[in-house]
Design a protein around this motif. Sequence first.
Motif, PDB file in Angstrom:
ATOM      1  N   PRO A 127       0.819  -1.226   0.000  1.00 29.50           N
ATOM      2  CA  PRO A 127       0.000   0.000   0.000  1.00 29.50           C
ATOM      3  C   PRO A 127       0.852   1.274   0.000  1.00 29.50           C
ATOM      4  CG  PRO A 127      -0.876  -1.563   1.573  1.00 29.50           C
ATOM      5  CD  PRO A 127       0.425  -2.123   1.094  1.00 29.50           C
ATOM      6  N   GLU A 128       1.924   1.291   0.768  1.00 26.80           N
ATOM      7  CA  GLU A 128       2.805   2.465   0.799  1.00 26.80           C
ATOM      8  C   GLU A 128       3.473   2.667  -0.558  1.00 26.80           C
ATOM      9  OE1 GLU A 128       4.908   5.791   2.003  1.00 26.80           O
ATOM     10  OE2 GLU A 128       3.175   4.809   2.905  1.00 26.80           O
ATOM     11  N   HIS A 129       3.895   1.585  -1.172  1.00 26.55           N
ATOM     12  CA  HIS A 129       4.528   1.665  -2.485  1.00 26.55           C
ATOM     13  C   HIS A 129       3.556   2.216  -3.530  1.00 26.55           C
ATOM     14  CE1 HIS A 129       7.111   0.612  -5.858  1.00 26.55           C
ATOM     15  NE2 HIS A 129       6.049   0.036  -6.419  1.00 26.55           N
ATOM     16  N   LEU A 130       2.338   1.740  -3.522  1.00 23.90           N
ATOM     17  CA  LEU A 130       1.324   2.211  -4.467  1.00 23.90           C
ATOM     18  C   LEU A 130       0.980   3.680  -4.232  1.00 23.90           C
ATOM     19  CD1 LEU A 130      -1.020  -0.894  -4.635  1.00 23.90           C
ATOM     20  CD2 LEU A 130       0.636  -0.128  -6.343  1.00 23.90           C
ATOM     21  N   ARG A 131       0.934   4.081  -2.970  1.00 26.71           N
ATOM     22  CA  ARG A 131       0.663   5.485  -2.651  1.00 26.71           C
ATOM     23  C   ARG A 131       1.753   6.375  -3.230  1.00 26.71           C
ATOM     24  NH1 ARG A 131       2.321   9.214   0.550  1.00 26.71           N
ATOM     25  NH2 ARG A 131       3.738   7.883   1.703  1.00 26.71           N
ATOM     26  N   GLN A 132       3.002   5.962  -3.103  1.00 27.61           N
ATOM     27  CA  GLN A 132       4.116   6.741  -3.648  1.00 27.61           C
ATOM     28  C   GLN A 132       4.053   6.800  -5.171  1.00 27.61           C
ATOM     29  OE1 GLN A 132       7.630   4.953  -2.035  1.00 27.61           O
ATOM     30  NE2 GLN A 132       7.384   5.929  -0.037  1.00 27.61           N
ATOM     31  N   CYS A 133       3.640   5.720  -5.798  1.00 32.91           N
ATOM     32  CA  CYS A 133       3.511   5.708  -7.263  1.00 32.91           C
ATOM     33  C   CYS A 133       2.432   6.679  -7.719  1.00 32.91           C
ATOM     34  CB  CYS A 133       3.197   4.307  -7.767  1.00 32.91           C
ATOM     35  SG  CYS A 133       4.576   3.169  -7.648  1.00 32.91           S
ATOM     36  N   VAL A 134       1.307   6.698  -7.021  1.00 34.11           N
ATOM     37  CA  VAL A 134       0.217   7.602  -7.383  1.00 34.11           C
ATOM     38  C   VAL A 134       0.655   9.047  -7.195  1.00 34.11           C
ATOM     39  CG1 VAL A 134      -2.090   8.367  -6.708  1.00 34.11           C
ATOM     40  CG2 VAL A 134      -1.605   5.938  -6.962  1.00 34.11           C
ATOM     41  N   GLN A 135       1.353   9.343  -6.102  1.00 31.91           N
ATOM     42  CA  GLN A 135       1.812  10.702  -5.851  1.00 31.91           C
ATOM     43  C   GLN A 135       2.826  11.154  -6.889  1.00 31.91           C
ATOM     44  OE1 GLN A 135       3.278  10.778  -1.835  1.00 31.91           O
ATOM     45  NE2 GLN A 135       1.303  11.398  -1.003  1.00 31.91           N
ATOM     46  N   SER A 136       3.687  10.260  -7.324  1.00 36.24           N
ATOM     47  CA  SER A 136       4.710  10.652  -8.287  1.00 36.24           C
ATOM     48  C   SER A 136       4.117  10.956  -9.647  1.00 36.24           C
ATOM     49  CB  SER A 136       5.757   9.556  -8.416  1.00 36.24           C
ATOM     50  OG  SER A 136       5.223   8.432  -9.075  1.00 36.24           O
ATOM     51  N   GLY A 137       2.919  10.496  -9.917  1.00 40.87           N
ATOM     52  CA  GLY A 137       2.270  10.765 -11.191  1.00 40.87           C
ATOM     53  C   GLY A 137       1.241  11.862 -11.104  1.00 40.87           C
ATOM     54  N   GLY A 138       1.269  12.654 -10.049  1.00 32.42           N
ATOM     55  CA  GLY A 138       0.274  13.693  -9.854  1.00 32.42           C
ATOM     56  C   GLY A 138       0.498  14.910 -10.729  1.00 32.42           C
ATOM     57  N   LEU A 139      -0.315  15.924 -10.498  1.00 35.14           N
ATOM     58  CA  LEU A 139      -0.285  17.150 -11.285  1.00 35.14           C
ATOM     59  C   LEU A 139       1.071  17.839 -11.192  1.00 35.14           C
ATOM     60  CD1 LEU A 139      -1.781  19.192 -13.024  1.00 35.14           C
ATOM     61  CD2 LEU A 139      -2.550  20.297 -10.925  1.00 35.14           C
ATOM     62  N   ARG A 140       1.634  17.895 -10.013  1.00 34.97           N
ATOM     63  CA  ARG A 140       2.931  18.553  -9.834  1.00 34.97           C
ATOM     64  C   ARG A 140       4.014  17.862 -10.668  1.00 34.97           C
ATOM     65  NH1 ARG A 140       4.909  19.303  -3.881  1.00 34.97           N
ATOM     66  NH2 ARG A 140       2.991  20.481  -3.866  1.00 34.97           N
ATOM     67  N   HIS A 141       3.959  16.556 -10.727  1.00 34.69           N
ATOM     68  CA  HIS A 141       4.929  15.803 -11.524  1.00 34.69           C
ATOM     69  C   HIS A 141       4.751  16.103 -13.010  1.00 34.69           C
ATOM     70  CE1 HIS A 141       7.572  12.563 -12.708  1.00 34.69           C
ATOM     71  NE2 HIS A 141       6.624  12.067 -13.472  1.00 34.69           N
ATOM     72  N   ARG A 142       3.516  16.139 -13.475  1.00 35.92           N
ATOM     73  CA  ARG A 142       3.253  16.430 -14.891  1.00 35.92           C
ATOM     74  C   ARG A 142       3.690  17.836 -15.262  1.00 35.92           C
ATOM     75  NH1 ARG A 142      -2.255  13.385 -14.516  1.00 35.92           N
ATOM     76  NH2 ARG A 142      -2.633  15.162 -13.208  1.00 35.92           N
ATOM     77  N   ILE A 143       3.424  18.803 -14.381  1.00 36.02           N
ATOM     78  CA  ILE A 143       3.844  20.185 -14.636  1.00 36.02           C
ATOM     79  C   ILE A 143       5.367  20.260 -14.693  1.00 36.02           C
ATOM     80  CG2 ILE A 143       3.935  22.513 -13.639  1.00 36.02           C
ATOM     81  CD1 ILE A 143       1.076  22.024 -12.629  1.00 36.02           C
ATOM     82  N   GLY A 144       6.028  19.547 -13.803  1.00 40.91           N
ATOM     83  CA  GLY A 144       7.489  19.522 -13.817  1.00 40.91           C
ATOM     84  C   GLY A 144       8.045  18.925 -15.101  1.00 40.91           C
ATOM     85  N   CYS A 145       7.399  17.889 -15.599  1.00 41.13           N
ATOM     86  CA  CYS A 145       7.841  17.267 -16.854  1.00 41.13           C
ATOM     87  C   CYS A 145       7.670  18.225 -18.027  1.00 41.13           C
ATOM     88  CB  CYS A 145       7.068  15.971 -17.113  1.00 41.13           C
ATOM     89  SG  CYS A 145       7.505  14.646 -15.995  1.00 41.13           S
TER      90      CYS A 145
END
Length: 68
Positions: free
Chosen positions: A18-36
């Motif tokens: 569950p912790e691993h999946l939570r980190q994966c979801v957070q890394s693909g969030g809006l902030r990550h997309r804007i940074g890309c």
Amino acid sequence: MSIQSPPSLSVVSPAQLPEHLRQCVQSGGLRHRIGCVAEVLHGFWGQRFVTSMVLVTVLGWVSAGWPL
């Protein structure tokens, strides 16, 4: 000389999943997309900055009717 085997890959335990999946979801969030997007734009325009500024200046002079 002996050939070394690659290190063993660790498997995520069910308790850690569950912790691993939570980190994966957070890394693909809006902030990550804007940074890309910002990174891509920086890579494109960073290499063409001087040329872009000259072009904007010349187009500004032409649109204002100033002779070159």
